[in-house]
Design a protein around this motif. Structure first.
Motif, PDB file in Angstrom:
ATOM      1  N   SER A  33     -31.912  20.999  22.622  1.00 25.59           N
ATOM      2  CA  SER A  33     -33.257  20.730  22.908  1.00 25.59           C
ATOM      3  C   SER A  33     -33.622  19.281  23.512  1.00 25.59           C
ATOM      4  CB  SER A  33     -33.932  20.971  21.511  1.00 25.59           C
ATOM      5  OG  SER A  33     -34.138  22.325  21.214  1.00 25.59           O
TER       6      SER A  33
ATOM      7  N   GLY B 115     -33.808  20.183  26.958  1.00 25.36           N
ATOM      8  CA  GLY B 115     -35.180  20.409  26.959  1.00 25.36           C
ATOM      9  C   GLY B 115     -35.886  19.198  27.437  1.00 25.36           C
ATOM     10  N   TRP B 116     -35.983  18.204  26.624  1.00 20.47           N
ATOM     11  CA  TRP B 116     -36.624  17.062  26.652  1.00 20.47           C
ATOM     12  C   TRP B 116     -36.139  16.279  27.865  1.00 20.47           C
ATOM     13  CZ3 TRP B 116     -40.943  14.589  26.383  1.00 20.47           C
ATOM     14  CH2 TRP B 116     -41.024  13.277  26.276  1.00 20.47           C
TER      15      TRP B 116
ATOM     16  N   GLY C  20     -36.051  18.078  31.175  1.00 21.06           N
ATOM     17  CA  GLY C  20     -37.633  18.584  31.306  1.00 21.06           C
ATOM     18  C   GLY C  20     -38.323  17.484  32.170  1.00 21.06           C
ATOM     19  N   TYR C  21     -38.535  16.327  31.470  1.00 24.26           N
ATOM     20  CA  TYR C  21     -39.391  15.376  31.990  1.00 24.26           C
ATOM     21  C   TYR C  21     -38.910  14.514  33.086  1.00 24.26           C
ATOM     22  CZ  TYR C  21     -37.294  11.112  29.594  1.00 24.26           C
ATOM     23  OH  TYR C  21     -36.423  10.138  29.308  1.00 24.26           O
TER      24      TYR C  21
ATOM     25  N   ALA D 291     -37.951  16.230  35.676  1.00 22.57           N
ATOM     26  CA  ALA D 291     -38.385  17.071  36.773  1.00 22.57           C
ATOM     27  C   ALA D 291     -39.881  16.213  37.402  1.00 22.57           C
ATOM     28  CB  ALA D 291     -38.824  18.384  36.498  1.00 22.57           C
TER      29      ALA D 291
ATOM     30  N   LEU E 272     -38.872  22.418  38.905  1.00 16.75           N
ATOM     31  CA  LEU E 272     -39.063  23.588  37.540  1.00 16.75           C
ATOM     32  C   LEU E 272     -39.048  25.126  37.817  1.00 16.75           C
ATOM     33  CD1 LEU E 272     -42.135  21.810  36.075  1.00 16.75           C
ATOM     34  CD2 LEU E 272     -39.727  21.600  35.233  1.00 16.75           C
TER      35      LEU E 272
ATOM     36  N   LEU F 110     -36.728  27.289  36.049  1.00 16.87           N
ATOM     37  CA  LEU F 110     -37.009  27.451  34.432  1.00 16.87           C
ATOM     38  C   LEU F 110     -37.518  29.137  34.360  1.00 16.87           C
ATOM     39  CD1 LEU F 110     -38.911  24.734  32.922  1.00 16.87           C
ATOM     40  CD2 LEU F 110     -36.586  25.603  32.108  1.00 16.87           C
TER      41      LEU F 110
ATOM     42  N   ARG G 204     -31.363  28.801  38.588  1.00 18.24           N
ATOM     43  CA  ARG G 204     -31.581  27.768  37.530  1.00 18.24           C
ATOM     44  C   ARG G 204     -30.823  26.267  37.937  1.00 18.24           C
ATOM     45  NH1 ARG G 204     -32.998  26.979  32.100  1.00 18.24           N
ATOM     46  NH2 ARG G 204     -31.915  25.129  31.190  1.00 18.24           N
TER      47      ARG G 204
ATOM     48  N   TYR H 188     -33.534  23.585  38.166  1.00 20.06           N
ATOM     49  CA  TYR H 188     -33.676  22.896  36.991  1.00 20.06           C
ATOM     50  C   TYR H 188     -32.630  22.015  36.435  1.00 20.06           C
ATOM     51  CZ  TYR H 188     -35.416  21.973  32.340  1.00 20.06           C
ATOM     52  OH  TYR H 188     -35.722  21.369  30.965  1.00 20.06           O
TER      53      TYR H 188
ATOM     54  N   ALA I  70     -32.811  18.728  37.986  1.00 19.23           N
ATOM     55  CA  ALA I  70     -34.115  18.536  38.039  1.00 19.23           C
ATOM     56  C   ALA I  70     -34.527  17.119  38.836  1.00 19.23           C
ATOM     57  CB  ALA I  70     -34.927  18.626  36.799  1.00 19.23           C
TER      58      ALA I  70
END
Length: 473
Positions: free
Chosen positions: A357, A361-362, A365-366, A368, A423, A426, A432, A435, A438
């Protein structure tokens, strides 16, 4: 040209040359102070928990930091040349009003980091209670009481002002370095020295397995400092010269990150030898100390260092960004309170629930969101304007950076395009890889789209480089 009060104040004003006193040592030491922290440790330990050997983990971290150093130095150039901070520099590409869009996106990421650091601090209090007062630690909701207690402490500091923690400046990094070395000494001793730790093999059976883990991990390494890669002009505006800031950063960032990451890698590898599974969270590992006094001192040091890092790195910038949205209604204090509330709403306990995560994830994710901003900024400054800006026009309406009512819609479109493409992986499994890469995808797509849109824009939308040279300082 008259400066607009809504765009100018002494904090945003260009730094005159006589006040630019930071040298190579200042920038190298800055990166040491920012790199030696719990999130850096967890970044490295998460790779070990994911199955990498210590060599693979250290190589991934070093490569990621060498890559992010490139946009860091590119964005740093304008800060040194013109003495302007990030919120002002980004006006050149997004417009004097449109600059609030990337500023708020960056502020939201800072809110997430605030929540993460606060959760770490709350867990440190909870772990310390478990050592010195076990009955209190077993109370229902004890972890949440500790979390909100540490959150309230941060809010008090924000309300009273940054001056209240001035005495903590400079000791955060030594505290964290001391904790890391303490953990390294204790756990490697228990594991029989560094030999068994460093000989632990990679858990990946094939190259394909490794690559599937390596690609998003590398993006996470880049994403870790993607925030500072944007607002590095806030620091380099004080540089004596381009050489001083560039050499200082090139020496400080990769070296400090790699050395402190090694502590996280070695300690986590040793925890796998001792406990049968890698413990990537240093707070959880400190809780296993069988020496209450030592563990309590280490956790208190962690708490002080986390408070110092959190307020300095994750509150000041978003507070100013939120305040910049409406300076008359949102003060620095109010902006700080907004940061605290949003930090809770981003549920940091879920971001830190496991290494997957946190990294995939974090961080990925950001990245991107921030990669496209960096792409637009760098393309605008170097390709469109050839590093020439009209500084006065950055502080006024109806100047060179007015665009469409203060917003450069082409920059906004490029930003949105970069984010969407990054993104899309996702929701579309076949894509994939977009991402997983990203930051790189968003950076490249947004930069390319921006250049095309600006080159096909009507005459007068973007000032030509030759005309902009007059604003150079």
């Amino acid at each position: 040209m008259v400066r607009d009060p809504g765009l100018y104040n002494p904090d945003l004003a260009p730094i005159p040359r006589e006040r630019r006193t930071w040298g190579l040592y200042n920038y190298a030491s800055l990166w040491v102070a920012m790199s030696v922290c719990i999130p850096t440790y967890m970044l490295a330990s998460g790779l070990i928990a994911g199955g990498m050997s210590w060599v693979e983990a250290i190589a991934t971290i070093l490569l990621g930091n060498l890559i992010v150093l490139i946009p860091m130095l590119l964005n740093a150039h304008a800060g040194t040349k013109y003495g302007i901070p990030f919120p002002v520099l980004v006006r050149a590409s997004f417009g004097v009003r449109g600059a609030n869009i990337p500023a708020v996106l960056r502020a939201l990421v800072a809110c997430g980091w605030f929540g993460i650091q606060t959760w770490i601090g709350g867990r440190a209090i909870y772990s310390m209670l478990g050592i010195v007062w076990p009955e209190a630690a077993r109370l229902p909701g004890g972890i949440w009481l500790c979390f909100f207690a540490f959150w309230a402490l941060n809010m008090v500091v924000i309300w009273r002002g940054i001056e209240t923690i001035k005495f903590l400046e400079g000791i955060g990094a030594p505290f964290m370095l001391g904790i890391g070395l303490l953990l390294l000494w204790w756990i490697t001793g228990k594991a029989g020295g560094l030999g068994p730790v460093l000989h632990a093999p990679s858990k990946f059976q094939t190259s394909a397995e490794f690559v599937r883990f390596f690609i998003p991990s590398l993006t996470g390494m880049v994403g870790f400092w993607a925030t500072v890669a944007l607002n590095i002009p806030d620091f380099t505006r004080y540089a004596k010269s381009q050489k001083a800031q560039a050499m200082g950063q090139a020496l400080g960032l990769p070296t400090a990150m790699t050395l402190y990451s090694f502590i996280g890698v070695a300690v986590t590898s040793a925890s796998a030898v001792l406990f049968g599974e890698p413990i990537w969270d240093p707070v959880a590992l400190l809780g296993k100390f069988n020496q209450p006094v030592v563990a309590s001192i280490a956790l208190i040091a962690l708490l002080v260092a986390t408070l110092n890092t959190n307020v300095a790195a994750n509150v000041v910038s978003p507070s100013n960004d939120f305040s910049n949205l409406n300076p008359r209604r949102i003060s620095f204090r109010t902006g700080g309170l907004i940061t605290g509330v949003v930090g809770i709403l981003m549920m940091p306990w879920k971001l830190l629930s496991d290494f997957s995560s946190y990294i995939f994830g974090w961080l990925v994710g950001y990245s991107a969101l921030l990669g496209p901003i960096a792409g637009v900024m760098i393309a605008d400054y170097f390709l469109i304007r050839r590093s020439r800006l009209k500084v006065d026009d950055l502080y006024c309406r109806n100047g060179a950076y007015e665009y469409d009512n203060g917003i450069n819609l082409r920059a906004v479109l490029a930003l949105v395009t970069g984010v969407v493409v990054a993104l899309v992986g996702l929701v579309v499994p076949a894509l994939r890889l977009l991402y997983d890469y990203a930051w790189f995808v968003g950076f490249g797509v947004a930069g390319a789209v921006y250049v095309v849109l600006m080159q096909t824009a009507p005459a007068g939308v973007a000032s030509r480089p030759a005309a902009e040279a007059e604003g150079e300082s």
